[in-house]
Enzyme design. Structure first.
Site, PDB file in Angstrom:
ATOM      1  N   TYR A   1       5.901 -48.831  28.593  1.00  0.00           N
ATOM      2  CA  TYR A   1       7.024 -49.701  29.165  1.00  0.00           C
ATOM      3  C   TYR A   1       7.874 -49.750  27.750  1.00  0.00           C
ATOM      4  O   TYR A   1       9.007 -49.837  27.492  1.00  0.00           O
ATOM      5  CB  TYR A   1       6.762 -50.665  30.030  1.00  0.00           C
TER       6      TYR A   1
ATOM      7  N   CYS B   1       8.211 -40.861  36.153  1.00  0.00           N
ATOM      8  CA  CYS B   1       7.669 -42.387  36.107  1.00  0.00           C
ATOM      9  C   CYS B   1       6.235 -42.329  36.004  1.00  0.00           C
ATOM     10  O   CYS B   1       5.524 -43.313  35.516  1.00  0.00           O
ATOM     11  CB  CYS B   1       8.358 -43.282  37.234  1.00  0.00           C
ATOM     12  N   HIS B   2       5.649 -41.401  36.727  1.00  0.00           N
ATOM     13  CA  HIS B   2       4.104 -41.247  36.716  1.00  0.00           C
ATOM     14  C   HIS B   2       3.577 -41.239  35.141  1.00  0.00           C
ATOM     15  O   HIS B   2       2.519 -41.331  34.810  1.00  0.00           O
ATOM     16  CB  HIS B   2       3.676 -39.952  37.352  1.00  0.00           C
TER      17      HIS B   2
ATOM     18  N   ASN C   1      12.468 -46.169  40.917  1.00  0.00           N
ATOM     19  CA  ASN C   1      12.986 -44.469  40.873  1.00  0.00           C
ATOM     20  C   ASN C   1      12.408 -43.794  42.175  1.00  0.00           C
ATOM     21  O   ASN C   1      11.454 -44.058  42.555  1.00  0.00           O
ATOM     22  CB  ASN C   1      11.963 -43.971  39.692  1.00  0.00           C
TER      23      ASN C   1
ATOM     24  N   GLU D   1      -0.966 -32.264  34.991  1.00  0.00           N
ATOM     25  CA  GLU D   1      -0.424 -31.750  33.874  1.00  0.00           C
ATOM     26  C   GLU D   1      -0.935 -31.504  32.628  1.00  0.00           C
ATOM     27  O   GLU D   1      -0.677 -30.545  32.030  1.00  0.00           O
ATOM     28  CB  GLU D   1       0.718 -32.801  33.323  1.00  0.00           C
TER      29      GLU D   1
END
Length: 160
Positions: free
Chosen positions: A96, A127-128, A119, A154
């Protein structure tokens, strides 16, 4: 008022409800439903079908970016935060604090967190990929277990 259309996608981590108009996608959110409700019909809009196809490619590890049109609906600050989130590369994370610095508002860490939580374009606006400054997983509207799954997914398919 523009008509909104829906299409569900059954992802490996739950049903995702896609909402959009004939021009763009406005929402991609995990549903807590167990079954698909909004299924593809002959008249299903191309933009919804494209979104579903690209999400499927993402979950198969074949897509790292999204190209279908989407619209950000929120305050100017929220849009700034969401745009900054798209700069976090696939399989990487940011904090953040880093997002606040990116939007040149270093003191807005909590506001960034709040915008992150609002979001509605899950996965596409990643946002993850936002974690705490200390490296811990922080809140995720879809549930922390999904956030953890997406980050691991990912990493597993990272091409770099």
């Amino acid at each position: 008022m523009t008509t909104q259309y829906k299409l569900d996608y059954e992802s490996p981590i739950g049903v995702i409800e896609i909402i959009g108009t004939d021009a763009a996608i406005s929402s991609i959110m995990f549903s807590e439903r167990d079954a698909l409700v909004n299924v593809k019909q002959d008249e299903t809009l191309k933009v919804l079908v494209d979104c579903k196809k690209q999400l499927h490619e993402y979950f198969k590890g074949e897509r790292y970016e999204f190209t279908f049109p989407y619209i950000l609906e929120g305050t100017d600050f929220q849009k700034k935060v969401w745009t900054a989130l798209t700069l976090i590369p696939y399989a990487e994370t940011g904090s953040y604090k880093e997002i606040a610095a990116l939007i040149q508002n270093e003191k807005a860490i909590r506001a960034v967190g709040s915008a992150n939580g609002k979001n509605v374009l899950s996965i596409v606006i990643p946002c993850h990929r936002v974690i705490g400054s200390n490296g811990t997983l922080t809140g995720y509207t879809g549930g922390l277990w999904r956030k953890e799954w997406l980050l691991q997914h990912e990493k597993n398919y990272n091409k770099s």
